[in-house]
Design a protein around this motif. Sequence first.
Motif, short mmCIF file in Angstrom:
data_model
loop_
_atom_site.label_atom_id
_atom_site.label_comp_id
_atom_site.label_asym_id
_atom_site.label_seq_id
_atom_site.Cartn_x
_atom_site.Cartn_y
_atom_site.Cartn_z
N GLY A 197 0.92 -1.20 -0.05
CA GLY A 197 0.05 -0.05 -0.20
C GLY A 197 0.66 1.27 0.02
O GLY A 197 0.43 2.30 -0.62
N PHE A 198 1.79 1.21 0.80
CA PHE A 198 2.88 2.45 0.90
C PHE A 198 3.24 2.72 -0.71
O PHE A 198 3.35 3.85 -1.12
N LEU A 199 3.96 1.71 -1.52
CA LEU A 199 4.53 1.69 -2.47
C LEU A 199 3.62 2.36 -3.62
O LEU A 199 3.87 3.37 -4.39
N VAL A 200 2.35 1.78 -3.66
CA VAL A 200 1.16 2.27 -4.38
C VAL A 200 1.14 3.69 -4.21
O VAL A 200 0.68 4.48 -5.06
N THR A 201 0.98 4.15 -3.02
CA THR A 201 0.63 5.44 -2.62
C THR A 201 1.93 6.37 -3.29
O THR A 201 1.65 7.44 -3.81
N ALA A 202 2.92 6.09 -2.97
CA ALA A 202 4.22 6.63 -3.44
C ALA A 202 4.13 6.94 -4.93
O ALA A 202 4.47 8.10 -5.33
N ILE A 203 4.07 5.75 -5.70
CA ILE A 203 3.83 5.96 -7.11
C ILE A 203 3.09 6.99 -7.55
O ILE A 203 3.29 7.67 -8.43
N GLY A 204 1.71 6.70 -7.12
CA GLY A 204 0.71 7.58 -7.34
C GLY A 204 0.87 9.18 -7.00
O GLY A 204 0.74 10.01 -8.10
N ILE A 205 1.39 9.71 -5.87
CA ILE A 205 1.89 10.87 -5.65
C ILE A 205 2.95 11.41 -6.47
O ILE A 205 2.85 12.46 -7.12
N SER A 206 3.82 10.42 -7.04
CA SER A 206 5.10 10.71 -7.83
C SER A 206 4.37 11.24 -9.54
O SER A 206 4.83 12.25 -10.22
#
Length: 364
Positions: A266-275
């Motif tokens: 979940g953290f990786l998906v959120t970080a990629i979305g923000i980027s």
Amino acid sequence: MAPTCLLCWVCSLLCAWSVVMGHPCSLDHQGWANCSGKNLQHAPSSLPRNITSLDLSFNSLVMPHHRTLLKHFPSLQSLNLSSNAKLTLSPAVFSNLGALRLLDLSSCSISHIHMDTFKGLGNLHTLLLRNNSLQRFDVPFLLPLKALFHLDLQHNALVSVDPWSLQLMEMVPQVHLEGNPWACDCSAQPLQQWLRRRRAVQVTCVSPPGLRGQAIAALDSRDLGCQVKQRFARELTTPPNITVTENNSTALPAGKGGRSWPYLVGFLVTAIGISILIALAAKCKLAHKNFASYRHRPLPEISSIGCSPMEDSSSWDRGSCGSHSITDAADLQAEDDDGFIEDNYIQPSEQLPTKEERQLHRSI
């Protein structure tokens, strides 16, 4: 004395009728036919159609391959075929016995049961398969038995049973599995949990030798050798062990860190979305800046550096001309800040005056 004499007369009449009809079975007034121990190879076809119970045990029956065993007994509710050594169950061999409630197939050396063997026995209540040679338990043969209540599988050659078969046996209230050579390894864990739910304490291990004679339901996952392979499995029956160290600190059980991977994903998906959102915003801003930098307009007809010699001297003087030139130059600098002048943007007729023209203008 009269009822007794009447009963004796009926029995003698039935016996005489059976001798005349040519079958060796004995009949009673309740519809029970006893053909046990008569060395029969085929079921007798001359029995009355309204019998409710038939005992064909201790014979040498040969089961038909492409037809039913019995043809003319629509009211039969109990059939005993135990101790027939040559018995081989073919598909749909009992399909015409829709009223059957009890079927005894004990001690028949059965090693395999076809999934359609009991097709048509939707009212069967009790199925006895003890003392056979079943090594695998292919439970799909239970699917046609919608009303089955009692299943006896004691003293066969069952070593293990798969989880799907255990799930199908959940529909049968009474199941007996004692006397089988169960192997108590990690594959027996589904059977162990099933026995615990049934409170069956008489099903014991045969192998390995260290667990011989111990009840499967009383063992835990470590006894079955599953502490390494199943360390991430959910423990449904035993609570987690909590260890208290010497400094009174509580240590949680090992193997619980493997459940944190959903949070990492979940953290990786959120970080990629923000980027991605930041990159899109920056790209839109750069596109807007490039669009604004190419907004041009033609130069004014009045020169921004010097005044035309044809202009009226009363309207324009050197001060006013200088102020206009400074203002126009500032406007042009503000609007065209990209520093580029496109080809043929300024017409030749609108070019700035040369040095000789300015000197001639001053002398005049």
